[in-house]
Design a protein around this motif. Structure first.
Motif, PDB file in Angstrom:
ATOM      1  N   LYS A 266       3.239  45.183  -4.138  1.00  0.00           N
ATOM      2  CA  LYS A 266       2.019  44.524  -3.694  1.00  0.00           C
ATOM      3  C   LYS A 266       0.843  45.309  -4.258  1.00  0.00           C
ATOM      4  O   LYS A 266       0.930  46.520  -4.420  1.00  0.00           O
ATOM      5  CB  LYS A 266       1.913  44.504  -2.180  1.00  0.00           C
TER       6      LYS A 266
ATOM      7  N   SER B 138      -3.216  46.126  -3.586  1.00  0.00           N
ATOM      8  CA  SER B 138      -4.390  46.051  -2.727  1.00  0.00           C
ATOM      9  C   SER B 138      -5.519  46.767  -3.448  1.00  0.00           C
ATOM     10  O   SER B 138      -5.307  47.803  -4.066  1.00  0.00           O
ATOM     11  CB  SER B 138      -4.139  46.752  -1.389  1.00  0.00           C
TER      12      SER B 138
ATOM     13  N   LEU C 166      -4.189  52.133   2.878  1.00  0.00           N
ATOM     14  CA  LEU C 166      -4.581  50.737   2.774  1.00  0.00           C
ATOM     15  C   LEU C 166      -4.708  50.158   4.179  1.00  0.00           C
ATOM     16  O   LEU C 166      -4.119  50.680   5.126  1.00  0.00           O
ATOM     17  CB  LEU C 166      -3.540  49.957   1.978  1.00  0.00           C
TER      18      LEU C 166
END
Length: 92
Positions: free
Chosen positions: A20, A22, A66
């Protein structure tokens, strides 16, 4: 990178990994250590320590989480800050 909190990924684990991305931007200074929302804000800490025997020499520490890290790991504000300090490498 060498994150000492985790063991290296084994070759047989690769097929099960996902990735992922971010993007964190526009960090703002906070009023106190709890001036942010769990699961909404990313958190970055930076601090320095000096040694008693040599106050002219400082060690600098920095770490970032995050927004999803605290929520996914069931952390509250205090445990998030404690884990960030650990992630930064501070052991004092």
């Amino acid at each position: 990178f060498g994150d000492r909190r985790f063991r290296p990924v084994a070759l047989e684990e690769l097929p099960g990994l996902t990735c992922k991305v971010s993007i964190l931007h526009s960090f703002e200074p906070c009023e106190d250590a709890y001036d942010w929302e769990l699961g909404v804000h990313g958190v970055r800490i930076t601090f320095a320590t000096t040694r008693l025997l040599c106050p002219c020499s400082s060690t600098f520490y920095s770490a970032t989480f995050l927004p999803e890290v605290a929520a996914e790991n069931g952390m509250d504000h205090e445990s998030t800050i404690r884990q960030l300090v650990r992630k930064a490498g501070y052991s004092g």
